[in-house]
Design an enzyme around this catalytic site. Structure first.
Site, PDB file in Angstrom:
ATOM      1  N   ASP A  96       2.565   0.869  -0.648  1.00  0.00           N
ATOM      2  CA  ASP A  96       2.405  -0.270  -1.540  1.00  0.00           C
ATOM      3  C   ASP A  96       3.768  -0.724  -2.062  1.00  0.00           C
ATOM      4  O   ASP A  96       4.793  -0.120  -1.727  1.00  0.00           O
ATOM      5  CB  ASP A  96       1.474   0.155  -2.700  1.00  0.00           C
ATOM      6  CG  ASP A  96       0.525  -0.951  -3.105  1.00  0.00           C
ATOM      7  OD1 ASP A  96       0.891  -2.122  -2.950  1.00  0.00           O
ATOM      8  OD2 ASP A  96      -0.565  -0.638  -3.614  1.00  0.00           O
ATOM      9  N   ASP A 127      -6.456   6.446  -1.688  1.00  0.00           N
ATOM     10  CA  ASP A 127      -5.579   5.397  -2.224  1.00  0.00           C
ATOM     11  C   ASP A 127      -4.936   5.912  -3.522  1.00  0.00           C
ATOM     12  O   ASP A 127      -4.818   7.123  -3.741  1.00  0.00           O
ATOM     13  CB  ASP A 127      -6.385   4.096  -2.415  1.00  0.00           C
ATOM     14  CG  ASP A 127      -5.528   2.845  -2.307  1.00  0.00           C
ATOM     15  OD1 ASP A 127      -4.897   2.472  -3.308  1.00  0.00           O
ATOM     16  OD2 ASP A 127      -5.475   2.235  -1.214  1.00  0.00           O
ATOM     17  N   ASP A 185      -4.846  -8.785  -3.461  1.00  0.00           N
ATOM     18  CA  ASP A 185      -5.973  -7.865  -3.284  1.00  0.00           C
ATOM     19  C   ASP A 185      -7.283  -8.625  -3.177  1.00  0.00           C
ATOM     20  O   ASP A 185      -7.579  -9.516  -3.979  1.00  0.00           O
ATOM     21  CB  ASP A 185      -6.080  -6.918  -4.488  1.00  0.00           C
ATOM     22  CG  ASP A 185      -4.956  -5.904  -4.513  1.00  0.00           C
ATOM     23  OD1 ASP A 185      -4.041  -6.001  -3.675  1.00  0.00           O
ATOM     24  OD2 ASP A 185      -4.999  -5.019  -5.386  1.00  0.00           O
ATOM     25  N   LYS A 187      -0.361   4.448   3.570  1.00  0.00           N
ATOM     26  CA  LYS A 187      -0.299   3.081   3.041  1.00  0.00           C
ATOM     27  C   LYS A 187       0.856   3.059   2.047  1.00  0.00           C
ATOM     28  O   LYS A 187       0.896   3.876   1.119  1.00  0.00           O
ATOM     29  CB  LYS A 187      -1.617   2.737   2.360  1.00  0.00           C
ATOM     30  CG  LYS A 187      -1.609   1.435   1.563  1.00  0.00           C
ATOM     31  CD  LYS A 187      -3.026   1.141   1.062  1.00  0.00           C
ATOM     32  CE  LYS A 187      -3.092   0.002   0.077  1.00  0.00           C
ATOM     33  NZ  LYS A 187      -4.492  -0.237  -0.386  1.00  0.00           N
ATOM     34  N   GLY A 225       1.909  -9.951   1.844  1.00  0.00           N
ATOM     35  CA  GLY A 225       2.516 -11.131   2.466  1.00  0.00           C
ATOM     36  C   GLY A 225       3.915 -11.432   1.966  1.00  0.00           C
ATOM     37  O   GLY A 225       4.571 -12.339   2.464  1.00  0.00           O
TER      38      GLY A 225
HETATM   39  C1  GLA Z   1      -2.296  -2.631  -4.908  1.00  0.00           C
HETATM   40  C2  GLA Z   1      -2.833  -2.704  -3.483  1.00  0.00           C
HETATM   41  C3  GLA Z   1      -4.276  -2.262  -3.475  1.00  0.00           C
HETATM   42  C4  GLA Z   1      -4.418  -0.868  -4.060  1.00  0.00           C
HETATM   43  C5  GLA Z   1      -3.810  -0.812  -5.438  1.00  0.00           C
HETATM   44  C6  GLA Z   1      -3.709   0.600  -5.965  1.00  0.00           C
HETATM   45  O1  GLA Z   1      -2.889  -3.590  -5.717  1.00  0.00           O
HETATM   46  O2  GLA Z   1      -2.684  -3.987  -2.954  1.00  0.00           O
HETATM   47  O3  GLA Z   1      -4.787  -2.314  -2.162  1.00  0.00           O
HETATM   48  O4  GLA Z   1      -3.787   0.055  -3.206  1.00  0.00           O
HETATM   49  O5  GLA Z   1      -2.500  -1.346  -5.446  1.00  0.00           O
HETATM   50  O6  GLA Z   1      -3.193   0.625  -7.268  1.00  0.00           O
END
Ligand code: GLA
Length: 617
Positions: free
Chosen positions: A190, A86, A277, A188, A257
């Site tokens: 973001d 991540d 989150d 992923k 969402g």
């Molecule tokens: C967002 C995402 C999390 C994570 C953080 C990383 O908040 O929703 O799942 O990936 O960023 O900074």
């Protein structure tokens, strides 16, 4: 209205290249199944992600340690194959050519002899272990940690431009690097880069980032520039097709969402986050779960609602709270959530491994039919979820939301089984088997979830449409009237209309002129649902009408049923309070059925119910 306009301009924007098909009037029957499935997520992705365990404080030992533990514990064999890095892996974007540079202080193996940094050795190593590799980025210029983890030792360094590690302006270059050069299998993407770097923000003033007019307006979901956001993610999807020609990739959309992702996530990516989150608390887990549980009609093989990663092992779900940990895992299995472990697996106690390793629950989550569980019973205290399995059996979860014991009855009717025939239960945590006819009462301990596999005699010779959500595609929907939209930044996904299985778009029971329907599809007028019949059924039947929940008592709506693009049946105009009309049609040979509701006044939004909608054999 504004959102409809946004959708129209989107069509113009992405029609040329994106996966979204241009269509003049979204309510015109397509005559075919138009849901797009790209990538490699026939079942919900399973694996491990670094975020919940380490936030940005990751390193090679932690990640490879997790990979080794997946192998050694047997979790990999059970399907947990993705090892996903991540936020926190990058050092900067190189000024000379825009190439992303890995922070080799934490990923020493990424330092090549040629002076270049590369994750290729890391990815090769995972592949050599029979695992797959995932990486993280942002759709904007900057990442979430650069807004929310300012204390982190692993934030990108350098000039404002060097710290722009997100995809905006570099989508093609970065995805080529991740997938073609480094060989990743999962990304992923973001979205803080589109949300948190507003020109007048304190962040810009104090951190010197380049300002970015938000497309996601944190406090005002109605102002999200959904069409632009969709177009940016569609571009990522196209780049993945280009740089991963074997199609073996997963695109995980992370807009929480927002940006109306409910409407487009399924045709652009393989999963889309539906909530804020998750934190390691019972209430946060409930929030994530609630954002998905009313949305089974949006998910299917290749496209999954994502209530966020597992927090089994931490906080309210730690080894001292195994009931809660099992509930969290059970619910994620039932709602077809990606199963991404968020725990330091190098030190996992057996009690936790036993939870992640429940092969029966994994089989429920990974069932190839891909039907997300549907709510069969809901009160403030407890819920019953029922998921149709490809074997014809059902999985049923009885869930106590409260910290007090709750008594609850499971009925054959909730399982859509015949009342008079025996139902065989197998408890998927204890293995115990039992039988009942009609109904059976259970006492749930505080926060407990019981999960059963249930076999019985189908209630109808055929299937209720609400039993096969994965075969339904919400091809067109309109937002409910503005006054019903809650201006709350996290309720966008769950709170605004949208077709539901066995409920109205407002989550009430289906009801037409005072008569209740336990089963059926509830939607708003100006909607079109495609349903795959695949030539397997003889007849369609439903009792249709305006649902009693509708506030509008004056406007009218017509119901139309199509088979492979041909009009099969329709009603005249009906209003709130009018008795249900029976809609039936011969389905012999029909592959795709379409359920369309058309308001005579297109601006009016009425709740419409397709009561007892079913395919008969
Ligand atoms: C967002 C995402 C999390 C994570 C953080 C990383 O908040 O929703 O799942 O990936 O960023 O900074």
């Amino acid at each position: 209205m504004l959102r409809m306009l946004a959708a129209a301009s989107l069509i113009a924007l992405v029609a040329a290249s994106g996966p979204v098909q241009a269509q003049t009037d979204p309510l015109t029957p397509s005559g075919r199944w138009t849901a797009v499935a790209r990538g490699a997520a026939k079942t919900p992705p399973m694996g491990w992600n670094s975020w919940n365990a380490f936030r940005t404080e990751i390193n090679e030992d932690k990640v490879l340690g997790a990979a080794q533990a997946l192998k050694d514990s047997g979790l990999a064999k059970l399907g947990y194959v993705y090892v996903n890095i991540d936020d926190g892996w990058w050092l900067k974007r190189r000024a000379t050519d825009g190439r992303l540079i890995i922070r080799t202080a934490i990923f020493p193996g990424a330092q090549g002899e040629d002076g270049e940094t590369s994750f290729r050795p890391f990815v090769d190593r995972l592949h050599g272990m029979g695992l797959k590799a995932g990486i993280y980025t942002d759709i904007g210029r900057n990442a979430c940690s650069q807004a929310w983890d300012l204390h982190s030792p692993n934030l990108p360094v350098g000039t404002a431009a060097e710290r722009e590690v997100g995809l905006e302006g570099h989508a093609d270059q970065d995805l080529r690097l991740f997938f073609r050069d480094w060989g990743f299998d999962y990304v992923k993407v973001d979205a803080c880069g589109l949300a948190d770097f507003a020109p007048d923000s304190k962040l810009i003033a104090t951190q010197g980032y380049r300002p970015r007019e938000p497309l996601i307006v944190r406090k005002h979901p109605t102002q999200d520039a959904s069409a632009q956001i969709e177009a940016m993610y569609a571009r990522v999807s196209d780049a993945l097709e280009t740089y991963n020609t074997d199609g073996d990739y997963v695109l995980s959309i992370c807009t929480w969402g927002r940006g109306d992702v409910r409407r487009w996530g399924q045709s652009v990516g393989n999963s889309w986050r539906t909530s804020a989150d998750i934190r390691a608390t019972w209430s946060s887990m409930l929030h994530s779960y609630d954002s998905v549980v009313t949305r089974p009609l949006y998910a299917r093989p290749g496209a999954w609602n994502d209530p966020d990663m597992l927090f089994v092992g931490t906080g309210d779900f730690d080894v001292n709270h195994l009931t809660e940990a099992r509930s969290h895992f059970s619910l994620w299995a039932m709602i077809n959530a990606p199963l991404l472990i968020g725990y330091d697996l190098r030190n996992a106690p057996k009690a936790l491994l036993d939870i992640w390793s429940n092969a029966d629950l994994i089989a429920v989550n990974q069932d190839k039919a891909g039907h997300q569980a549907v709510l069969a019973y809901r009160s403030e205290d407890a819920q019953i979820l029922v998921k149709t399995l490809s074997t014809g059996k059902k999985a049923a979860a009885l869930f106590n939301r409260t910290n007090k014991p709750v008594e609850i009855a499971l009925t054959a009717a909730q399982l859509k089984f015949a009342d008079g025939a025996p139902v065989a239960l197998r408890n998927l945590w204890s293995g115990d088997t039992s039988n009942f006819t009609g109904r059976k009462t259970f006492t749930l301990a505080p926060h407990e979830t019981l999960v059963f596999e249930a076999g019985g005699q189908p209630r109808v010779a055929g299937v209720y449409l609400s039993e096969i959500p994965a075969r339904i595609h919400v091809a067109a929907e309109t937002p409910p009237p503005a006054e019903t939209g809650v201006e709350n930044e996290w309720t966008t996904y769950g709170g605004w209309g949208g077709p539901q299985a066995d409920a109205s778009p407002y989550s009430t029971g289906l009801s037409i002129a005072g008569k209740s329907y336990a089963y059926g599809i509830g939607a708003l007028s100006q909607s079109r649902l495609e349903v795959r019949a695949d030539g397997q059924y003889r007849r369609f039947a439903a009792a249709v009408g305006v649902d009693d929940v509708t506030r509008n008592r004056t406007d009218s709506v017509r119901f139309k049923l199509y088979g492979d693009g041909r009009l099969l049946a329709e009603t005249g105009p009906v209003r709130a309070g009018d008795k249900a009309q029976t809609l039936t049609a011969d389905l012999t040979g029909v592959k795709v059925v379409e359920l369309v509701s058309l308001g005579e006044d297109k601006a009016a939004s009425l709740a419409v119910s397709w009561g007892d909608a079913r395919f008969e054999r």
